[in-house]
Design a protein around this motif. Sequence first.
Motif, mmCIF file in Angstrom:
data_model
loop_
_atom_site.group_PDB
_atom_site.id
_atom_site.type_symbol
_atom_site.label_atom_id
_atom_site.label_comp_id
_atom_site.label_asym_id
_atom_site.label_seq_id
_atom_site.Cartn_x
_atom_site.Cartn_y
_atom_site.Cartn_z
ATOM 1 N N GLN A 123 40.462 39.230 27.700
ATOM 2 C CA GLN A 123 41.950 38.596 27.309
ATOM 3 C C GLN A 123 42.032 37.426 26.375
ATOM 4 O O GLN A 123 42.603 37.528 25.563
ATOM 5 C CB GLN A 123 42.698 38.628 28.451
ATOM 6 C CG GLN A 123 44.126 38.238 28.366
ATOM 7 C CD GLN A 123 44.895 39.348 27.505
ATOM 8 O OE1 GLN A 123 44.513 40.407 27.829
ATOM 9 N NE2 GLN A 123 45.337 38.818 26.525
ATOM 10 N N LEU A 124 41.043 36.479 26.864
ATOM 11 C CA LEU A 124 40.957 35.206 25.925
ATOM 12 C C LEU A 124 40.545 35.547 24.550
ATOM 13 O O LEU A 124 41.106 34.825 23.735
ATOM 14 C CB LEU A 124 40.172 34.052 26.502
ATOM 15 C CG LEU A 124 40.627 33.697 27.994
ATOM 16 C CD1 LEU A 124 39.448 32.849 28.683
ATOM 17 C CD2 LEU A 124 41.731 32.835 27.818
ATOM 18 N N ALA A 125 39.428 36.413 24.407
ATOM 19 C CA ALA A 125 38.975 36.779 23.004
ATOM 20 C C ALA A 125 40.191 37.344 22.440
ATOM 21 O O ALA A 125 40.373 37.081 21.004
ATOM 22 C CB ALA A 125 37.921 37.546 23.354
ATOM 23 N N LYS A 126 40.845 38.228 22.967
ATOM 24 C CA LYS A 126 41.989 39.068 22.284
ATOM 25 C C LYS A 126 42.970 38.135 21.735
ATOM 26 O O LYS A 126 43.774 38.261 20.682
ATOM 27 C CB LYS A 126 42.644 40.018 23.139
ATOM 28 C CG LYS A 126 41.625 41.328 23.218
ATOM 29 C CD LYS A 126 42.193 42.429 24.136
ATOM 30 C CE LYS A 126 41.486 43.557 24.159
ATOM 31 N NZ LYS A 126 42.271 44.638 25.203
ATOM 32 N N GLU A 127 43.294 36.962 22.440
ATOM 33 C CA GLU A 127 44.364 36.020 22.078
ATOM 34 C C GLU A 127 43.767 35.007 20.996
ATOM 35 O O GLU A 127 44.613 34.248 20.433
ATOM 36 C CB GLU A 127 44.668 35.139 23.312
ATOM 37 C CG GLU A 127 45.479 35.927 24.372
ATOM 38 C CD GLU A 127 45.601 35.143 25.734
ATOM 39 O OE1 GLU A 127 45.160 34.107 25.922
ATOM 40 O OE2 GLU A 127 46.009 35.869 26.595
ATOM 41 N N LYS A 128 42.586 34.745 20.628
ATOM 42 C CA LYS A 128 42.034 33.886 19.984
ATOM 43 C C LYS A 128 41.878 34.618 18.231
ATOM 44 O O LYS A 128 41.548 35.685 18.343
ATOM 45 C CB LYS A 128 40.555 33.568 19.842
ATOM 46 C CG LYS A 128 40.091 32.465 19.134
ATOM 47 C CD LYS A 128 38.992 31.882 19.583
ATOM 48 C CE LYS A 128 38.249 30.858 18.668
ATOM 49 N NZ LYS A 128 39.031 29.831 18.188
ATOM 50 N N GLN A 129 42.869 34.132 17.607
ATOM 51 C CA GLN A 129 42.937 34.789 16.180
ATOM 52 C C GLN A 129 41.823 34.974 15.620
ATOM 53 O O GLN A 129 40.699 34.078 15.375
ATOM 54 C CB GLN A 129 43.898 33.685 15.440
ATOM 55 C CG GLN A 129 44.401 34.517 14.066
ATOM 56 C CD GLN A 129 45.337 33.392 13.269
ATOM 57 O OE1 GLN A 129 45.522 32.511 13.586
ATOM 58 N NE2 GLN A 129 45.772 33.937 12.276
#
Length: 183
Positions: A123-129
């Motif tokens: 989830q954190l990776a998906k949130e990082k542009q």
Amino acid sequence: MVYKAKQFTLNNGMNIIVKTPNIEDAEKLLKFIKKVCGETDYLLSTPEDMNITKEQEEQFIKNNLEGPNYLLAVYFDNEIIGDCSLNFSKQIKLRHRGEIGIAIDKKYWGLGIGSILFEIMIQLAKEKQGIEQLNLAYLSNNKRGENLYKKYGFEITGIMPKALKQMDGSYADEVYMTKFLEG
């Protein structure tokens, strides 16, 4: 980057806290790392490799608090029983990738900690542009880890034969996996 404390309940009913460790947790994190390096052949390091000082560990934690990477620790009964990192490259040609690493105290395997950490990190990776893929590496004899990674959509993309020579003289292949994130 900071991940604020969040409580989770494991398969056995045990409650854990997952959060970014503070600088004050340096000794606990070092103790954990040395312990897990000695209880499994699945990690790249041995306890003898872990000659990191408390000050170096404090700096490592500080860098993770201030930088683009994530370092999460799993706490139970005020002790660290797991950690997971998500690192991003500063190199222009590698900025679309994230690298995941995980370690869990053997006493707590099979309780769902790995799944919790992977769900958070994905989830954190998906949130990082700009992050399009996640990569990891594991040793071929780590079937438990392989099953976790496949559960979250990672696929084998390469193998380095005899990449690690174990303490008993045997070898383990290093397996590389990738998960492409949906846009």
